[in-house]
Design an enzyme around this catalytic site. Structure first.
Site, PDB file in Angstrom:
ATOM      1  N   PRO A  23       0.835  -1.207   0.000  1.00 32.00           N
ATOM      2  CA  PRO A  23       0.000   0.000   0.000  1.00 32.00           C
ATOM      3  C   PRO A  23       0.872   1.261   0.000  1.00 32.00           C
ATOM      4  CG  PRO A  23      -0.666  -1.529   1.735  1.00 32.00           C
ATOM      5  CD  PRO A  23       0.628  -2.016   1.213  1.00 32.00           C
ATOM      6  N   CYS A  25       0.242   5.485  -0.081  1.00 30.52           N
ATOM      7  CA  CYS A  25      -0.667   6.623  -0.124  1.00 30.52           C
ATOM      8  C   CYS A  25      -0.360   7.488  -1.337  1.00 30.52           C
ATOM      9  CB  CYS A  25      -0.537   7.446   1.151  1.00 30.52           C
ATOM     10  SG  CYS A  25      -1.154   6.590   2.617  1.00 30.52           S
ATOM     11  N   ALA A  58      -3.628   3.117   2.023  1.00 27.72           N
ATOM     12  CA  ALA A  58      -4.372   3.260   3.275  1.00 27.72           C
ATOM     13  C   ALA A  58      -5.669   4.006   2.999  1.00 27.72           C
ATOM     14  CB  ALA A  58      -3.528   4.008   4.300  1.00 27.72           C
ATOM     15  N   GLN A 101      -6.057  -1.640   2.071  1.00 31.58           N
ATOM     16  CA  GLN A 101      -5.588  -1.464   3.441  1.00 31.58           C
ATOM     17  C   GLN A 101      -6.536  -0.499   4.157  1.00 31.58           C
ATOM     18  OE1 GLN A 101      -2.072   1.010   4.532  1.00 31.58           O
ATOM     19  NE2 GLN A 101      -1.163  -0.937   5.189  1.00 31.58           N
ATOM     20  N   TYR A 184       0.160   4.906  13.106  1.00 29.92           N
ATOM     21  CA  TYR A 184      -1.252   5.273  12.987  1.00 29.92           C
ATOM     22  C   TYR A 184      -2.042   4.663  14.151  1.00 29.92           C
ATOM     23  CZ  TYR A 184       0.426   7.089   8.594  1.00 29.92           C
ATOM     24  OH  TYR A 184       1.129   7.798   7.661  1.00 29.92           O
ATOM     25  N   ARG A 232      -0.909  -5.409   8.858  1.00 28.52           N
ATOM     26  CA  ARG A 232       0.428  -4.842   8.733  1.00 28.52           C
ATOM     27  C   ARG A 232       0.847  -4.263  10.077  1.00 28.52           C
ATOM     28  NH1 ARG A 232       2.919  -0.599   4.193  1.00 28.52           N
ATOM     29  NH2 ARG A 232       4.709  -1.926   3.755  1.00 28.52           N
ATOM     30  N   LEU A 307      13.151  -1.591   1.162  1.00 30.39           N
ATOM     31  CA  LEU A 307      14.351  -1.521   0.317  1.00 30.39           C
ATOM     32  C   LEU A 307      14.723  -2.881  -0.279  1.00 30.39           C
ATOM     33  CD1 LEU A 307      16.836   1.116   1.758  1.00 30.39           C
ATOM     34  CD2 LEU A 307      15.365   1.245  -0.244  1.00 30.39           C
ATOM     35  N   ARG A 330       8.356   1.698  -3.240  1.00 28.02           N
ATOM     36  CA  ARG A 330       9.076   2.644  -4.100  1.00 28.02           C
ATOM     37  C   ARG A 330       9.654   1.974  -5.341  1.00 28.02           C
ATOM     38  NH1 ARG A 330      12.361   5.081   0.941  1.00 28.02           N
ATOM     39  NH2 ARG A 330      11.966   2.944   1.602  1.00 28.02           N
TER      40      ARG A 330
END
Length: 374
Positions: A23, A25, A58, A101, A184, A232, A307, A330
């Site tokens: 996920p 954003c 999310a 999510q 969160y 998660r 990563l 990413r």
């Protein structure tokens, strides 16, 4: 044979390979929390990626649970209906399953889009609102203190997670992930750095885990039998100076055991996000040891993320049983065809849209196969 391109089971859902789009954003929804044209092109791009599963960003269960005013939501039926229409379009492109999510940002809500850099808005701002948390402790010294949720308000949060889960199923998602990571709301209840309550939702580890476990249990009650619901988590707060008073890997191991008992389909292991003074040594595979440790204590699949950028790197994580699947964030934004390139690198066949069959690299035969048209 590549382990990365073996199938994997999340409850009754079978994935064609073990590469998952994590996920991410997008901060591109309308101010009503509805999908925009950005989501149309982005989800279509995900569908054509070759990944085994995409979990979209999310998605807030309450308007006040958004990170920003531009976050996606599932707190009403209009949002559900627009997502359903978009998913129907996207699923004409490929058979790849899509998950969502479900999240509540808690005290890290009411912010601007990150690239605009204006931080958290005050409640009276046009793009702001009153944030909430387990305790009236702000994330940053620059932030306003959140409202400490009452027991009645906690029940409302659980109700809204359940209602959003029902809408997610109705919209056509194939999987639900509950967001209990990255500082969160559910993570805020888990960590003693943010949870200073003295009732049944604070204090002991058992009490601090209560809300996350209750949300999972109540969501599982309303989704179809065998429908996958995963969680998660942040494996650690990365607060070594306060290790005795923060969320740690040992805490996460116990949480994972309890999530499995309740019925979680998998555990997705990330880290951090709870405290502005966290210290993270970021390098390739920096979160993989957390997933590997948790995997030693549960029988449900464990997803590693962080990563992971190279195909051989991902293959070794799965082959060496450090995790059952890997998630890309990413890396898939930078290279939307990462999964194709990994398949070619590892000599594994992969299904692609028939329009793309001719893009198979010269010298490689019989690796690209077309999706069968229904």
């Amino acid at each position: 044979m590549s382990k990365l391109f073996e199938t994997i089971q999340f409850a009754d859902l079978t994935l064609n390979n073990r590469v998952i789009i994590a996920p991410m954003c997008q901060y591109s929804a309308t101010e009503a929390g509805e999908v925009s044209y950005w989501h149309e092109q982005q989800w279509a791009n995900y569908a054509l990626s070759g990944a085994g599963l995409c979990i979209v960003e999310a998605t807030a269960v309450q308007a006040e649970g958004r990170i920003s005013y531009a976050d996606l939501g599932l707190w009403n039926d209009q949002q559900r209906d627009q997502i359903k229409t978009l998913l129907q379009k996207v699923k004409t492109l490929s058979p790849m399953p899509f998950g969502v999510q479900l999240a509540h940002a808690g005290r890290k809500a009411s912010t601007d889009k990150p690239w605009l850099g204006r931080g958290q808005f005050a409640p009276e701002h046009a793009h702001g609102w009153q944030t909430v948390a387990p305790s009236a402790v702000a994330f940053s010294e620059k932030d306003l203190a959140p409202h400490a949720l009452t027991l009645e308000e906690i029940q409302a949060v659980k109700h809204d997670f359940v209602a959003a889960a029902q809408r997610a199923v109705d919209a056509g998602f194939d999987l639900i992930e509950l967001h209990a990571a990255h500082g969160y709301l559910l993570h805020q209840f888990l960590s003693p750095l943010s949870n200073q309550r003295q009732d049944q939702y604070g204090g002991s580890l058992e009490n601090r885990m209560r809300l996350t476990l209750e949300v999972l249990a109540e969501v599982l009650e309303v989704v179809p039998q065998g429908f996958p619901v995963g969680v998660r988590i942040s494996a650690t707060d990365w607060m070594e100076s306060q290790a005795d008073a923060s969320w740690t890997l040992e805490s996460s191991v116990e949480l994972a055991k309890q999530l499995e008992k309740v019925g979680a389909a998998y555990v997705h292991v990330s880290s951090g996000g709870l405290h502005e003074k966290q210290h993270i040594d970021i390098e390739p595979n920096y979160q993989v040891p957390f997933a590997a440790e948790i995997k030693q204590h549960v029988h449900i699949p464990v997803i590693a993320v962080g990563l992971i950028t190279e195909s051989q790197q991902a293959e070794m994580i799965v082959r060496h049983h450090q995790a059952d699947a890997i998630a890309l964030a990413r890396a898939i934004l930078y290279d939307p065809r990462w999964v194709w390139h990994a398949a070619v690198s590892l000599g594994e066949p992969i299904q692609v849209a028939p329009q793309y069959l001719r893009s198979q690299p010269h010298g490689f035969k019989n690796l690209f196969h077309a999706f069968s048209e229904s």
